[in-house]
Scaffold this motif. Structure first.
Motif, PDB file in Angstrom:
ATOM      1  N   GLU A  58      53.453  58.658  35.400  1.00 57.65           N
ATOM      2  CA  GLU A  58      53.927  58.190  34.099  1.00 57.65           C
ATOM      3  C   GLU A  58      53.357  56.828  33.742  1.00 57.65           C
ATOM      4  N   LYS A  59      53.283  55.922  34.699  1.00 57.01           N
ATOM      5  CA  LYS A  59      52.752  54.590  34.422  1.00 57.01           C
ATOM      6  C   LYS A  59      51.656  54.275  35.420  1.00 57.01           C
ATOM      7  N   THR A  60      50.535  53.839  34.879  1.00 53.61           N
ATOM      8  CA  THR A  60      49.461  53.366  35.735  1.00 53.61           C
ATOM      9  C   THR A  60      49.228  51.904  35.404  1.00 53.61           C
ATOM     10  N   THR A  61      49.088  51.087  36.419  1.00 52.62           N
ATOM     11  CA  THR A  61      48.961  49.652  36.200  1.00 52.62           C
ATOM     12  C   THR A  61      47.519  49.195  36.072  1.00 52.62           C
ATOM     13  N   GLY A  62      46.579  50.014  36.422  1.00 50.88           N
ATOM     14  CA  GLY A  62      45.174  49.629  36.336  1.00 50.88           C
ATOM     15  C   GLY A  62      44.284  50.844  36.485  1.00 50.88           C
ATOM     16  N   LYS A  63      43.001  50.636  36.324  1.00 49.26           N
ATOM     17  CA  LYS A  63      42.092  51.770  36.375  1.00 49.26           C
ATOM     18  C   LYS A  63      41.880  52.309  37.787  1.00 49.26           C
ATOM     19  N   LEU A  64      42.248  51.546  38.810  1.00 53.37           N
ATOM     20  CA  LEU A  64      42.070  52.011  40.175  1.00 53.37           C
ATOM     21  C   LEU A  64      43.303  52.698  40.743  1.00 53.37           C
ATOM     22  N   THR A  65      44.408  52.691  40.002  1.00 55.12           N
ATOM     23  CA  THR A  65      45.610  53.381  40.484  1.00 55.12           C
ATOM     24  C   THR A  65      45.466  54.873  40.222  1.00 55.12           C
ATOM     25  N   PRO A  66      46.002  55.702  41.101  1.00 53.23           N
ATOM     26  CA  PRO A  66      45.853  57.149  40.916  1.00 53.23           C
ATOM     27  C   PRO A  66      46.614  57.643  39.677  1.00 53.23           C
ATOM     28  N   GLY A  67      46.056  58.639  39.024  1.00 51.75           N
ATOM     29  CA  GLY A  67      46.680  59.206  37.836  1.00 51.75           C
ATOM     30  C   GLY A  67      47.643  60.334  38.152  1.00 51.75           C
ATOM     31  N   TRP A  68      47.735  60.714  39.421  1.00 57.10           N
ATOM     32  CA  TRP A  68      48.585  61.833  39.815  1.00 57.10           C
ATOM     33  C   TRP A  68      49.504  61.419  40.960  1.00 57.10           C
ATOM     34  N   GLU A  69      50.687  62.028  40.993  1.00 55.16           N
ATOM     35  CA  GLU A  69      51.657  61.804  42.068  1.00 55.16           C
ATOM     36  C   GLU A  69      51.907  63.134  42.770  1.00 55.16           C
ATOM     37  N   GLY A  70      52.279  63.048  44.011  1.00 57.08           N
ATOM     38  CA  GLY A  70      52.654  64.273  44.682  1.00 57.08           C
ATOM     39  C   GLY A  70      51.955  64.418  46.000  1.00 57.08           C
ATOM     40  N   PRO A  71      51.983  65.564  46.594  1.00 56.02           N
ATOM     41  CA  PRO A  71      52.329  66.880  46.047  1.00 56.02           C
ATOM     42  C   PRO A  71      53.845  67.124  46.014  1.00 56.02           C
ATOM     43  N   TYR A  72      54.246  67.961  45.059  1.00 61.33           N
ATOM     44  CA  TYR A  72      55.634  68.380  44.921  1.00 61.33           C
ATOM     45  C   TYR A  72      55.700  69.899  45.037  1.00 61.33           C
ATOM     46  N   LYS A  73      56.833  70.387  45.515  1.00 66.96           N
ATOM     47  CA  LYS A  73      57.030  71.829  45.640  1.00 66.96           C
ATOM     48  C   LYS A  73      57.844  72.315  44.439  1.00 66.96           C
ATOM     49  N   VAL A  74      57.408  73.421  43.819  1.00 65.70           N
ATOM     50  CA  VAL A  74      58.131  74.003  42.693  1.00 65.70           C
ATOM     51  C   VAL A  74      59.374  74.688  43.243  1.00 65.70           C
ATOM     52  N   ILE A  75      60.550  74.199  42.838  1.00 68.04           N
ATOM     53  CA  ILE A  75      61.818  74.757  43.309  1.00 68.04           C
ATOM     54  C   ILE A  75      62.298  75.870  42.398  1.00 68.04           C
ATOM     55  N   GLU A  76      62.096  75.656  41.068  1.00 72.52           N
ATOM     56  CA  GLU A  76      62.618  76.637  40.114  1.00 72.52           C
ATOM     57  C   GLU A  76      61.707  76.682  38.893  1.00 72.52           C
ATOM     58  N   VAL A  77      61.447  77.903  38.383  1.00 71.07           N
ATOM     59  CA  VAL A  77      60.704  78.081  37.133  1.00 71.07           C
ATOM     60  C   VAL A  77      61.744  78.233  36.028  1.00 71.07           C
ATOM     61  N   ARG A  78      61.788  77.270  35.106  1.00 68.47           N
ATOM     62  CA  ARG A  78      62.819  77.288  34.058  1.00 68.47           C
ATOM     63  C   ARG A  78      62.377  78.102  32.847  1.00 68.47           C
ATOM     64  N   ARG A  79      61.264  77.771  32.250  1.00 71.34           N
ATOM     65  CA  ARG A  79      60.690  78.517  31.121  1.00 71.34           C
ATOM     66  C   ARG A  79      59.187  78.256  31.136  1.00 71.34           C
ATOM     67  N   ALA A  80      58.460  78.829  30.217  1.00 74.45           N
ATOM     68  CA  ALA A  80      57.009  78.672  30.210  1.00 74.45           C
ATOM     69  C   ALA A  80      56.626  77.204  30.163  1.00 74.45           C
ATOM     70  N   GLY A  81      55.982  76.702  31.192  1.00 75.00           N
ATOM     71  CA  GLY A  81      55.524  75.333  31.239  1.00 75.00           C
ATOM     72  C   GLY A  81      56.544  74.333  31.727  1.00 75.00           C
ATOM     73  N   ALA A  82      57.752  74.755  32.085  1.00 73.57           N
ATOM     74  CA  ALA A  82      58.791  73.839  32.571  1.00 73.57           C
ATOM     75  C   ALA A  82      59.202  74.260  33.973  1.00 73.57           C
ATOM     76  N   TYR A  83      59.184  73.285  34.872  1.00 75.08           N
ATOM     77  CA  TYR A  83      59.477  73.576  36.266  1.00 75.08           C
ATOM     78  C   TYR A  83      60.393  72.501  36.829  1.00 75.08           C
ATOM     79  N   ARG A  84      61.159  72.866  37.840  1.00 74.05           N
ATOM     80  CA  ARG A  84      61.973  71.902  38.576  1.00 74.05           C
ATOM     81  C   ARG A  84      61.269  71.660  39.893  1.00 74.05           C
ATOM     82  N   LEU A  85      60.938  70.378  40.142  1.00 68.02           N
ATOM     83  CA  LEU A  85      60.189  70.032  41.355  1.00 68.02           C
ATOM     84  C   LEU A  85      61.132  69.519  42.426  1.00 68.02           C
TER      85      LEU A  85
END
Length: 146
Positions: free
Chosen positions: A119-146
């Motif tokens: 959600e927030k990156t403090t500079g250009k060298l910080t990673p743009g992705w977090e994780g890995p996370y496991k999908v616990i539940e599929v709620r609707r198309a494109g929405a997941y509970r991690l």
């Protein structure tokens, strides 16, 4: 266009701004096919230097004929604006179609491992992705509970 016009003027951009805006307002745009000046005032803009130089068109037109042509142009202005609005809508549809052609939809199942955009990156060298996370539940198309 405006940036290109003001690019070489450095500290004198104030003097160049009026000419750059004139260029922008009198140049037909791709989306509408018309110049913004024409859509506002109902006629093509005449460059100030052409006002003093008599051409064959300006010599052959009388004042009354010019007034009639201007009145007709103003009467047809709503139709020109509507046509420009439809061309703009069509142009936007084409741009969206071209953009969406390259979008790949991905669906995840329960138990998949995914990365989440940071959600927030403090500079250009910080990673743009977090994780890995496991999908616990599929709620609707494109929405997941991690």
């Amino acid at each position: 266009m405006l940036k290109k016009r003001l690019e070489g003027s450095h500290g004198k951009w104030v003097e160049e701004l009026h000419g750059g805006l004139w260029d922008y307002r009198t140049t037909p745009k791709t989306a509408t096919g018309e110049a913004p000046y024409l859509l506002v005032y109902g006629s093509e803009a005449i460059v100030p230097t052409k006002m003093h130089v008599r051409t064959t068109v300006s010599r052959s037109t009388s004042q009354e004929e010019n007034n009639e042509l201007m009145a007709l142009s103003i009467d047809l202005l709503d139709e020109k604006r509507e046509a420009a609005r439809l061309r703009n809508w069509s142009y936007q549809q084409d741009v969206a179609r071209t953009y969406n052609k390259n979008v790949r939809t991905r669906t995840f199942q329960q138990g998949d491992w995914v990365l989440r955009r940071a959600e927030k990156t403090t500079g250009k060298l910080t990673p743009g992705w977090e994780g890995p996370y496991k999908v616990i539940e599929v709620r609707r198309a494109g929405a997941y509970r991690l």
